[in-house]
Scaffold this motif. Structure first.
Motif, mmCIF file in Angstrom:
data_model
loop_
_atom_site.group_PDB
_atom_site.id
_atom_site.type_symbol
_atom_site.label_atom_id
_atom_site.label_comp_id
_atom_site.label_asym_id
_atom_site.label_seq_id
_atom_site.Cartn_x
_atom_site.Cartn_y
_atom_site.Cartn_z
ATOM 1 N N VAL A 1 0.812 -1.216 0.000
ATOM 2 C CA VAL A 1 0.000 0.000 0.000
ATOM 3 C C VAL A 1 0.843 1.262 0.000
ATOM 4 C CG1 VAL A 1 -2.037 -1.076 1.050
ATOM 5 C CG2 VAL A 1 -0.221 -0.166 2.517
ATOM 6 N N ALA A 2 2.069 1.171 -0.488
ATOM 7 C CA ALA A 2 2.993 2.314 -0.449
ATOM 8 C C ALA A 2 2.441 3.521 -1.209
ATOM 9 C CB ALA A 2 4.364 1.920 -0.995
ATOM 10 N N ASP A 3 1.882 3.314 -2.397
ATOM 11 C CA ASP A 3 1.362 4.442 -3.172
ATOM 12 C C ASP A 3 0.257 5.157 -2.414
ATOM 13 O OD1 ASP A 3 3.108 3.961 -5.233
ATOM 14 O OD2 ASP A 3 1.656 2.808 -6.422
ATOM 15 N N TYR A 4 -0.635 4.391 -1.838
ATOM 16 C CA TYR A 4 -1.749 4.975 -1.099
ATOM 17 C C TYR A 4 -1.257 5.734 0.129
ATOM 18 C CZ TYR A 4 -6.050 5.442 1.519
ATOM 19 O OH TYR A 4 -7.092 5.942 2.234
ATOM 20 N N LEU A 5 -0.330 5.140 0.891
ATOM 21 C CA LEU A 5 0.156 5.788 2.104
ATOM 22 C C LEU A 5 1.011 7.007 1.797
ATOM 23 C CD1 LEU A 5 0.899 2.789 4.464
ATOM 24 C CD2 LEU A 5 -1.029 4.362 4.511
ATOM 25 N N SER A 6 1.708 7.005 0.665
ATOM 26 C CA SER A 6 2.479 8.192 0.276
ATOM 27 C C SER A 6 1.550 9.381 0.074
ATOM 28 C CB SER A 6 3.262 7.928 -0.998
ATOM 29 O OG SER A 6 4.284 7.009 -0.759
ATOM 30 N N GLU A 7 0.361 9.129 -0.465
ATOM 31 C CA GLU A 7 -0.626 10.189 -0.639
ATOM 32 C C GLU A 7 -1.251 10.574 0.709
ATOM 33 O OE1 GLU A 7 -3.495 8.946 -3.539
ATOM 34 O OE2 GLU A 7 -1.942 8.443 -4.992
ATOM 35 N N PHE B 1 0.012 10.229 3.862
ATOM 36 C CA PHE B 1 0.976 10.873 4.752
ATOM 37 C C PHE B 1 2.030 11.542 3.887
ATOM 38 C CE2 PHE B 1 -0.719 7.242 7.120
ATOM 39 C CZ PHE B 1 -1.204 7.888 8.252
ATOM 40 N N ALA B 2 1.828 12.804 3.593
ATOM 41 C CA ALA B 2 2.688 13.522 2.639
ATOM 42 C C ALA B 2 4.154 13.528 3.046
ATOM 43 C CB ALA B 2 2.191 14.950 2.465
ATOM 44 N N THR B 3 4.461 13.474 4.336
ATOM 45 C CA THR B 3 5.852 13.519 4.771
ATOM 46 C C THR B 3 6.457 12.139 4.946
ATOM 47 O OG1 THR B 3 5.194 13.565 7.090
ATOM 48 C CG2 THR B 3 5.470 15.697 5.990
ATOM 49 N N ALA B 4 5.721 11.112 4.629
ATOM 50 C CA ALA B 4 6.183 9.745 4.868
ATOM 51 C C ALA B 4 7.117 9.265 3.769
ATOM 52 C CB ALA B 4 4.993 8.799 4.962
ATOM 53 N N VAL B 5 8.038 8.401 4.163
ATOM 54 C CA VAL B 5 8.895 7.689 3.232
ATOM 55 C C VAL B 5 8.406 6.250 3.251
ATOM 56 C CG1 VAL B 5 11.233 6.903 2.763
ATOM 57 C CG2 VAL B 5 10.851 9.169 3.752
ATOM 58 N N CYS B 6 8.043 5.725 2.095
ATOM 59 C CA CYS B 6 7.472 4.382 2.052
ATOM 60 C C CYS B 6 8.373 3.431 1.285
ATOM 61 C CB CYS B 6 6.101 4.389 1.377
ATOM 62 S SG CYS B 6 4.859 5.351 2.239
ATOM 63 N N THR B 7 8.463 2.195 1.775
ATOM 64 C CA THR B 7 9.108 1.122 1.043
ATOM 65 C C THR B 7 8.087 0.012 0.927
ATOM 66 O OG1 THR B 7 9.987 0.212 3.085
ATOM 67 C CG2 THR B 7 11.418 1.702 1.856
ATOM 68 N N GLU B 8 8.260 -0.858 -0.058
ATOM 69 C CA GLU B 8 7.207 -1.815 -0.310
ATOM 70 C C GLU B 8 7.743 -3.192 -0.660
ATOM 71 O OE1 GLU B 8 3.357 -2.181 -3.250
ATOM 72 O OE2 GLU B 8 4.414 -0.310 -3.103
ATOM 73 N N SER B 9 7.053 -4.197 -0.209
ATOM 74 C CA SER B 9 7.198 -5.591 -0.613
ATOM 75 C C SER B 9 5.830 -6.178 -0.288
ATOM 76 C CB SER B 9 8.344 -6.264 0.150
ATOM 77 O OG SER B 9 8.106 -6.222 1.539
ATOM 78 N N THR B 10 5.767 -7.261 0.459
ATOM 79 C CA THR B 10 4.461 -7.734 0.916
ATOM 80 C C THR B 10 4.040 -6.982 2.159
ATOM 81 O OG1 THR B 10 5.487 -9.478 2.215
ATOM 82 C CG2 THR B 10 4.766 -10.039 -0.028
ATOM 83 N N ARG B 11 4.942 -6.129 2.631
ATOM 84 C CA ARG B 11 4.680 -5.235 3.751
ATOM 85 C C ARG B 11 5.085 -3.840 3.317
ATOM 86 N NH1 ARG B 11 6.607 -8.235 9.116
ATOM 87 N NH2 ARG B 11 5.725 -10.256 8.677
ATOM 88 N N THR B 12 4.545 -2.863 3.949
ATOM 89 C CA THR B 12 4.894 -1.481 3.649
ATOM 90 C C THR B 12 5.367 -0.825 4.932
ATOM 91 O OG1 THR B 12 3.244 -1.380 1.894
ATOM 92 C CG2 THR B 12 4.029 0.721 2.763
ATOM 93 N N THR B 13 6.477 -0.117 4.851
ATOM 94 C CA THR B 13 7.003 0.603 6.002
ATOM 95 C C THR B 13 6.944 2.086 5.715
ATOM 96 O OG1 THR B 13 8.501 -1.221 6.516
ATOM 97 C CG2 THR B 13 8.993 0.917 7.516
ATOM 98 N N ILE B 14 6.382 2.844 6.646
ATOM 99 C CA ILE B 14 6.375 4.289 6.502
ATOM 100 C C ILE B 14 7.204 4.893 7.626
ATOM 101 C CG2 ILE B 14 4.147 4.367 5.330
ATOM 102 C CD1 ILE B 14 2.934 5.398 7.974
ATOM 103 N N GLU B 15 7.872 5.988 7.325
ATOM 104 C CA GLU B 15 8.596 6.754 8.330
ATOM 105 C C GLU B 15 7.984 8.142 8.346
ATOM 106 O OE1 GLU B 15 12.799 6.692 7.791
ATOM 107 O OE2 GLU B 15 12.928 4.547 8.171
#
Length: 144
Positions: free
Chosen positions: A86-92, A94-108
């Protein structure tokens, strides 16, 4: 060469001889093991620390690279792992988030205080996302 700030979770008992060799590391007991936090000059030095722990009979359960982020006083970085791609969705979201993606998504996400942190967690819950892991470290700046 950029130093690495790391946190290492171990299973087993850290003896005094190994503790002395790991200069600059702080250890805390955990149920059934230890948590080591410290800084090494590079990846080669980290490998040396991990090999020393292995030779001491300790089981390395987790190694986390703590990214050094410039923060203002009292600010924190929350690293939150959720299930799904869900990296694309979470990037939208949380505008300040850094997202990485696989079967899990990590936001900072930078959060100025606990209220902001809980607002982020509430928003993830409202989005019906499964939170798998949370790391939040507050940078404490001494008052003068």
């Amino acid at each position: 060469m950029v130093p690495l700030h790391v946190r290492i979770s171990l299973r087993g008992e850290l003896d005094d001889a190994v503790r002395e060799e790991l200069e600059g590391f702080v250890d805390r007991p955990l149920p059934g093991g230890q948590l080591l936090c410290g800084t090494v000059p590079d990846h080669a030095a980290l490998l040396g620390v991990l090999q020393r722990l292995h030779l001491a009979g300790l089981v390395v359960e987790d190694v986390e690279h703590l990214h050094h982020v410039e923060l203002e006083a009292g600010q924190a970085v929350a690293r939150i792992q959720v299930g799904g791609s869900v990296a694309d969705y979470l990037s939208e979201e949380f505008a300040t988030a850094v997202c990485t993606e696989s079967t899990r998504t990590t936001i900072e996400v930078r959060v100025p205080d606990q209220t902001a942190f809980f607002a982020v967690m509430s928003r993830l819950e409202a989005l019906a996302l499964q939170v798998l892991e949370v790391h939040c470290r507050l940078e404490v700046v001494p008052h003068h």
